[in-house]
Design a protein around this motif. Structure first.
Motif, PDB file in Angstrom:
ATOM      1  N   ALA A 238       0.809  -1.214   0.000  1.00  0.00           N
ATOM      2  CA  ALA A 238       0.000   0.000   0.000  1.00  0.00           C
ATOM      3  C   ALA A 238       0.839   1.259   0.000  1.00  0.00           C
ATOM      4  N   VAL A 239       2.140   1.145   0.274  1.00  0.00           N
ATOM      5  CA  VAL A 239       3.008   2.316   0.413  1.00  0.00           C
ATOM      6  C   VAL A 239       3.676   2.620  -0.924  1.00  0.00           C
ATOM      7  N   GLU A 240       3.578   3.863  -1.329  1.00  0.00           N
ATOM      8  CA  GLU A 240       4.249   4.334  -2.545  1.00  0.00           C
ATOM      9  C   GLU A 240       5.510   5.091  -2.139  1.00  0.00           C
ATOM     10  N   GLN A 241       6.650   4.590  -2.534  1.00  0.00           N
ATOM     11  CA  GLN A 241       7.924   5.208  -2.164  1.00  0.00           C
ATOM     12  C   GLN A 241       8.379   6.121  -3.281  1.00  0.00           C
ATOM     13  N   VAL A 242       8.583   7.388  -2.955  1.00  0.00           N
ATOM     14  CA  VAL A 242       9.059   8.373  -3.924  1.00  0.00           C
ATOM     15  C   VAL A 242      10.276   9.054  -3.312  1.00  0.00           C
TER      16      VAL A 242
ATOM     17  N   ARG B 195      -5.486   7.607   0.841  1.00  0.00           N
ATOM     18  CA  ARG B 195      -6.571   7.477   1.790  1.00  0.00           C
ATOM     19  C   ARG B 195      -7.881   7.768   1.080  1.00  0.00           C
ATOM     20  N   VAL B 196      -8.885   6.935   1.335  1.00  0.00           N
ATOM     21  CA  VAL B 196     -10.189   7.090   0.679  1.00  0.00           C
ATOM     22  C   VAL B 196     -10.976   8.185   1.386  1.00  0.00           C
ATOM     23  N   GLN B 197     -11.487   9.163   0.589  1.00  0.00           N
ATOM     24  CA  GLN B 197     -12.287  10.270   1.113  1.00  0.00           C
ATOM     25  C   GLN B 197     -13.751  10.085   0.706  1.00  0.00           C
ATOM     26  N   GLU B 198     -14.559  11.034   1.082  1.00  0.00           N
ATOM     27  CA  GLU B 198     -15.973  10.979   0.694  1.00  0.00           C
ATOM     28  C   GLU B 198     -16.089  11.058  -0.824  1.00  0.00           C
ATOM     29  N   GLY B 199     -17.114  10.385  -1.345  1.00  0.00           N
ATOM     30  CA  GLY B 199     -17.331  10.402  -2.779  1.00  0.00           C
ATOM     31  C   GLY B 199     -16.419   9.457  -3.534  1.00  0.00           C
ATOM     32  N   ASN B 200     -15.792   8.503  -2.791  1.00  0.00           N
ATOM     33  CA  ASN B 200     -14.900   7.523  -3.417  1.00  0.00           C
ATOM     34  C   ASN B 200     -13.720   8.165  -4.133  1.00  0.00           C
ATOM     35  N   LYS B 201     -13.275   9.276  -3.622  1.00  0.00           N
ATOM     36  CA  LYS B 201     -12.054   9.878  -4.141  1.00  0.00           C
ATOM     37  C   LYS B 201     -10.921   9.640  -3.134  1.00  0.00           C
TER      38      LYS B 201
ATOM     39  N   GLY C 149       0.788  10.125  10.105  1.00  0.00           N
ATOM     40  CA  GLY C 149       0.142  10.350   8.825  1.00  0.00           C
ATOM     41  C   GLY C 149      -1.206   9.686   8.706  1.00  0.00           C
ATOM     42  N   LEU C 150      -1.445   8.620   9.453  1.00  0.00           N
ATOM     43  CA  LEU C 150      -2.715   7.918   9.419  1.00  0.00           C
ATOM     44  C   LEU C 150      -3.231   7.729  10.833  1.00  0.00           C
ATOM     45  N   ALA C 151      -4.521   7.447  10.927  1.00  0.00           N
ATOM     46  CA  ALA C 151      -5.153   7.184  12.218  1.00  0.00           C
ATOM     47  C   ALA C 151      -5.962   5.915  12.101  1.00  0.00           C
ATOM     48  N   ALA C 152      -6.213   5.297  13.248  1.00  0.00           N
ATOM     49  CA  ALA C 152      -7.033   4.095  13.256  1.00  0.00           C
ATOM     50  C   ALA C 152      -8.416   4.415  12.694  1.00  0.00           C
ATOM     51  N   GLY C 153      -8.905   3.543  11.816  1.00  0.00           N
ATOM     52  CA  GLY C 153     -10.206   3.751  11.184  1.00  0.00           C
ATOM     53  C   GLY C 153     -10.118   4.338   9.794  1.00  0.00           C
ATOM     54  N   ASP C 154      -8.977   4.885   9.399  1.00  0.00           N
ATOM     55  CA  ASP C 154      -8.815   5.371   8.028  1.00  0.00           C
ATOM     56  C   ASP C 154      -8.892   4.203   7.057  1.00  0.00           C
ATOM     57  N   ARG C 155      -9.481   4.458   5.896  1.00  0.00           N
ATOM     58  CA  ARG C 155      -9.507   3.450   4.829  1.00  0.00           C
ATOM     59  C   ARG C 155      -8.491   3.852   3.760  1.00  0.00           C
ATOM     60  N   ILE C 156      -7.627   2.919   3.426  1.00  0.00           N
ATOM     61  CA  ILE C 156      -6.579   3.204   2.450  1.00  0.00           C
ATOM     62  C   ILE C 156      -6.641   2.194   1.312  1.00  0.00           C
ATOM     63  N   VAL C 157      -6.026   2.574   0.206  1.00  0.00           N
ATOM     64  CA  VAL C 157      -5.954   1.688  -0.958  1.00  0.00           C
ATOM     65  C   VAL C 157      -4.794   0.715  -0.747  1.00  0.00           C
ATOM     66  N   ILE C 158      -5.071  -0.559  -0.891  1.00  0.00           N
ATOM     67  CA  ILE C 158      -4.047  -1.595  -0.710  1.00  0.00           C
ATOM     68  C   ILE C 158      -3.467  -2.016  -2.056  1.00  0.00           C
TER      69      ILE C 158
END
Length: 351
Positions: A280-284, A292-298, A319-328
């Motif tokens: 899930a981590v993008e290394q740049v 992280r998934v926001q409202e409206g599926n963005k 950078g993240l908190a428990a309960g956040d939904r992220i793209v795997i």
């Protein structure tokens, strides 16, 4: 006629504009299709840090059996690799002369004992003097000491197992002349084995007695051995800046032998962290990002700080908190603000 033609053209333009203003199914507001991805919730998890090292096994007790005196081997009572108990007689040296001398000394002792008792009775009757009785007692004590000396000499001609364990290879034969220091065989107690390994000085505060270890070896690639740290050396080597740690492992089947090379994982006490799959981590460059998934599926591209990694997981420090939904899965096609469609499979119903 020309007027009717203009009306038809205007109507066609209106219909075409209405059709182009409609969004196709599964597309964003700008006509960009939603990107299918897999998502997951960020949840606290139990995290066990490990310290890896390489160590060497040692028997719990280990000695090299040797002769105490110079003489020839009369009898051998063991086989290579045999398990023996403490006190078992392993080798007997020639002892005929000492046996005869002991028998003579025992006879002398018995005679001196009878004489001492008789003189003691006569002293009580007033027949002999106390001096005669004391001389008889001295003769008795001397004879008794002589018997003890000869028994000790006979004991030196018998090699016994000082503790229970497994014998090594036999190094002598019947009739061979042995001298003090001659190797007869080895004896190892490997019901439990010790494991010594070195760690860098920076781990000194993290290691203590009672910590668990998981051990593997090339000899048994499909097995994992478990043990416990029992002690930490009191010194740090000033040359290597490392210190020695000793652990113990049960070895009931005697699979492990002394001197084996082992790969050690020292397990630290479990702690609660936020962990996500590494995919899930993008290394740049030196930065790390997740979507992280926001409202409206963005999705929004979030910079995160990473911690330890293990078994395909990475610790998220910030950078993240428990309960956040992220793209795997599917992050390669994403950009900040991309529209997604969640392809995460539904959990199987409970039976």
């Amino acid at each position: 006629m020309q007027k009717h033609l203009l009306i038809l053209i205007a109507s066609a333009c209106l219909v075409l504009a209405a059709c182009t203003s409609k969004e196709p199914a599964g597309r964003g507001g700008a006509g960009v299709p939603a990107i299918p991805v897999t998502t997951a919730l960020v949840e606290p998890m139990q995290w066990v840090d490990t310290i890896e090292a390489v160590g060497t096994t040692r028997a719990r007790e280990s000695i090299t059996l040797t002769a105490k005196i110079s003489d020839t081997v009369r009898k051998i009572n063991f086989q290579d690799g045999q398990h023996v108990d403490a006190g078992d007689v392993l080798v007997e040296l020639t002892s005929g002369q000492q046996v005869a001398a002991l028998a003579e000394a025992q006879a002398t002792f018995k005679d001196a004992e009878r004489l001492m008792k008789r003189n003691n009775d006569l002293v009580s009757q007033g027949t002999v003097s106390r001096q005669v009785a004391d001389t008889a007692r001295a003769t008795h004590d001397s004879a008794q000491a002589r018997v003890a000396v000869l028994r000790a000499q006979l004991a030196d001609r018998v090699v016994t197992a000082p503790f229970s364990g497994v014998l090594g290879l036999r190094q002598v034969s019947v009739g061979a002349l042995v001298t003090p220091g001659t190797v007869i065989t080895t004896l190892d107690d490997i019901d439990t084995v010790k494991l010594d390994f070195s760690l860098a000085e920076r781990y000194l505060a993290a290691v203590r007695s009672g910590l668990a270890i998981v051990v593997t070896t090339a000899a048994y690639p499909d097995r994992r051995f478990e043990g416990t740290v029992i002690s930490v050396d009191s010194r740090v080597d000033p040359m290597t800046r490392s210190f020695l740690v000793r652990a113990e492992m049960p070895n009931a089947d005697h699979a492990l032998r002394a001197g084996m090379l082992m790969t050690v994982k020292l397990l630290q006490p479990a702690r609660e962290v936020l962990g996500v799959p590494e995919i899930a981590v993008e290394q740049v460059g030196t930065g790390a990002f997740v979507y992280r998934v926001q409202e409206g599926n963005k999705v929004s591209r979030i910079k995160v700080e990473l911690g330890a990694r293990q078994q395909g997981k990475v610790e998220i420090l910030s950078g993240l908190a428990a309960g956040d939904r992220i793209v795997i899965d599917g992050t390669v096609k994403l950009r900040d603000g991309s529209l997604i469609s969640d392809a995460t499979p539904e959990p199987a119903p409970s039976p």
